[in-house]
Design a protein around this motif. Sequence first.
Motif, PDB file in Angstrom:
ATOM      1  N   THR A  17       0.828  -1.204   0.000  1.00  0.00           N
ATOM      2  CA  THR A  17       0.000   0.000   0.000  1.00  0.00           C
ATOM      3  C   THR A  17       0.862   1.254   0.000  1.00  0.00           C
ATOM      4  O   THR A  17       0.606   2.218  -0.735  1.00  0.00           O
ATOM      5  CB  THR A  17      -0.939   0.015   1.214  1.00  0.00           C
ATOM      6  N   HIS A  18       1.906   1.276   0.843  1.00  0.00           N
ATOM      7  CA  HIS A  18       2.812   2.430   0.889  1.00  0.00           C
ATOM      8  C   HIS A  18       3.511   2.627  -0.461  1.00  0.00           C
ATOM      9  O   HIS A  18       3.669   3.759  -0.932  1.00  0.00           O
ATOM     10  CB  HIS A  18       3.853   2.244   1.991  1.00  0.00           C
ATOM     11  N   VAL A  19       3.945   1.514  -1.076  1.00  0.00           N
ATOM     12  CA  VAL A  19       4.603   1.601  -2.383  1.00  0.00           C
ATOM     13  C   VAL A  19       3.634   2.178  -3.410  1.00  0.00           C
ATOM     14  O   VAL A  19       3.986   3.074  -4.184  1.00  0.00           O
ATOM     15  CB  VAL A  19       5.101   0.215  -2.840  1.00  0.00           C
ATOM     16  N   SER A  20       2.403   1.676  -3.402  1.00  0.00           N
ATOM     17  CA  SER A  20       1.397   2.139  -4.365  1.00  0.00           C
ATOM     18  C   SER A  20       1.094   3.618  -4.196  1.00  0.00           C
ATOM     19  O   SER A  20       0.960   4.361  -5.176  1.00  0.00           O
ATOM     20  CB  SER A  20       0.111   1.330  -4.203  1.00  0.00           C
ATOM     21  N   ARG A  21       0.984   4.069  -2.943  1.00  0.00           N
ATOM     22  CA  ARG A  21       0.701   5.482  -2.700  1.00  0.00           C
ATOM     23  C   ARG A  21       1.844   6.372  -3.171  1.00  0.00           C
ATOM     24  O   ARG A  21       1.614   7.457  -3.718  1.00  0.00           O
ATOM     25  CB  ARG A  21       0.426   5.698  -1.214  1.00  0.00           C
ATOM     26  N   ALA A  22       3.078   5.910  -2.956  1.00  0.00           N
ATOM     27  CA  ALA A  22       4.231   6.683  -3.420  1.00  0.00           C
ATOM     28  C   ALA A  22       4.216   6.791  -4.941  1.00  0.00           C
ATOM     29  O   ALA A  22       4.490   7.862  -5.507  1.00  0.00           O
ATOM     30  CB  ALA A  22       5.528   6.032  -2.942  1.00  0.00           C
ATOM     31  N   VAL A  80       1.597   6.680  -6.936  1.00  0.00           N
ATOM     32  CA  VAL A  80       0.510   7.578  -7.336  1.00  0.00           C
ATOM     33  C   VAL A  80       0.919   9.032  -7.143  1.00  0.00           C
ATOM     34  O   VAL A  80       0.741   9.880  -8.028  1.00  0.00           O
ATOM     35  CB  VAL A  80      -0.772   7.274  -6.535  1.00  0.00           C
ATOM     36  N   LYS A  81       1.485   9.351  -5.982  1.00  0.00           N
ATOM     37  CA  LYS A  81       1.857  10.732  -5.692  1.00  0.00           C
ATOM     38  C   LYS A  81       2.949  11.256  -6.626  1.00  0.00           C
ATOM     39  O   LYS A  81       2.996  12.459  -6.933  1.00  0.00           O
ATOM     40  CB  LYS A  81       2.319  10.848  -4.234  1.00  0.00           C
ATOM     41  N   LEU A  82       3.831  10.358  -7.076  1.00  0.00           N
ATOM     42  CA  LEU A  82       4.933  10.771  -7.939  1.00  0.00           C
ATOM     43  C   LEU A  82       4.638  10.525  -9.415  1.00  0.00           C
ATOM     44  O   LEU A  82       5.499  10.748 -10.262  1.00  0.00           O
ATOM     45  CB  LEU A  82       6.215  10.020  -7.535  1.00  0.00           C
ATOM     46  N   LEU A 118       9.783   3.935 -10.065  1.00  0.00           N
ATOM     47  CA  LEU A 118       9.987   4.407  -8.700  1.00  0.00           C
ATOM     48  C   LEU A 118      11.450   4.242  -8.284  1.00  0.00           C
ATOM     49  O   LEU A 118      12.009   5.097  -7.589  1.00  0.00           O
ATOM     50  CB  LEU A 118       9.079   3.622  -7.734  1.00  0.00           C
ATOM     51  N   VAL A 119      12.081   3.155  -8.716  1.00  0.00           N
ATOM     52  CA  VAL A 119      13.508   2.954  -8.445  1.00  0.00           C
ATOM     53  C   VAL A 119      14.319   4.078  -9.084  1.00  0.00           C
ATOM     54  O   VAL A 119      15.208   4.670  -8.458  1.00  0.00           O
ATOM     55  CB  VAL A 119      13.990   1.590  -8.975  1.00  0.00           C
ATOM     56  N   VAL A 120      14.010   4.384 -10.335  1.00  0.00           N
ATOM     57  CA  VAL A 120      14.721   5.456 -11.033  1.00  0.00           C
ATOM     58  C   VAL A 120      14.544   6.787 -10.311  1.00  0.00           C
ATOM     59  O   VAL A 120      15.508   7.528 -10.086  1.00  0.00           O
ATOM     60  CB  VAL A 120      14.226   5.563 -12.493  1.00  0.00           C
ATOM     61  N   LEU A 121      13.311   7.096  -9.916  1.00  0.00           N
ATOM     62  CA  LEU A 121      13.045   8.364  -9.233  1.00  0.00           C
ATOM     63  C   LEU A 121      13.762   8.439  -7.884  1.00  0.00           C
ATOM     64  O   LEU A 121      14.190   9.520  -7.465  1.00  0.00           O
ATOM     65  CB  LEU A 121      11.535   8.545  -9.031  1.00  0.00           C
ATOM     66  N   ALA A 122      13.892   7.309  -7.211  1.00  0.00           N
ATOM     67  CA  ALA A 122      14.580   7.295  -5.925  1.00  0.00           C
ATOM     68  C   ALA A 122      16.027   7.752  -6.080  1.00  0.00           C
ATOM     69  O   ALA A 122      16.570   8.472  -5.228  1.00  0.00           O
ATOM     70  CB  ALA A 122      14.532   5.898  -5.307  1.00  0.00           C
ATOM     71  N   TYR A 123      16.651   7.370  -7.180  1.00  0.00           N
ATOM     72  CA  TYR A 123      18.038   7.780  -7.429  1.00  0.00           C
ATOM     73  C   TYR A 123      18.130   9.187  -8.001  1.00  0.00           C
ATOM     74  O   TYR A 123      18.983   9.980  -7.606  1.00  0.00           O
ATOM     75  CB  TYR A 123      18.718   6.771  -8.364  1.00  0.00           C
ATOM     76  N   GLU A 124      17.249   9.500  -8.941  1.00  0.00           N
ATOM     77  CA  GLU A 124      17.318  10.816  -9.569  1.00  0.00           C
ATOM     78  C   GLU A 124      17.028  11.938  -8.583  1.00  0.00           C
ATOM     79  O   GLU A 124      17.533  13.048  -8.720  1.00  0.00           O
ATOM     80  CB  GLU A 124      16.339  10.889 -10.751  1.00  0.00           C
TER      81      GLU A 124
END
Length: 221
Positions: free
Chosen positions: A188-193, A195-197, A205-211
Amino acid sequence: MIRVLLADDQSLVRAGFRALLGAQPDIEVVAEAADGAQALSSVRELRPDVVLMDIRMPVLDGLAATRRITEDQHLHGVKVVMLTTFELDEYVFEAIRSGASGFLVKDTEPEELVRAVRAVVDGDALLSPGVTRRLIAEFAARSKEPTAAADLGELTEREREVMTLVGIGLSNDEIARRLVVSPLTAKTHVSRAMVKLSARDRAQLVVLAYESGLVRPGWLG
């Protein structure tokens, strides 16, 4: 019914995948393509749920075809899974950056192929530990400073924590154990992140975590 398009320049590969997927009660192979240009044309016409896309094809390679699909707002719901001969294909990094939802090696087990198609439709990404580490290595080589590509201000503290764990390659089950929560809560936390991003899937999401600088190379915690 999950609608799948097969794109590979080897007819035997397409025939094998068609036979396997077509035997599933919830999966329909709607078209085949022998090159990236054919794949792109068929995707625009048929709007499949999933495209199994070979990286190396004539006329238009799978990487370029994937980029055109994921950049087209009218094709937003189409998920692309790249087919590779080796897991650590030299184009893994660029394909994930181009919007691919994951990777499968061509000699994957039949049940894994079926599971993969269903997984990407559910919004999960196919990133094995080997592929995730390859992404990390590429970021280490190419990114000295974060690019602030993603605004993390909307994320809660827990969502940022979960995104960090996604970035270092942990699965939902591993995140759940690390945070002492249920796998459903972690998902659920992963899904919400995502959606928000406005992340297409877990791979992005992995790419965004690094960028964004939330995770830096070497943080294999």
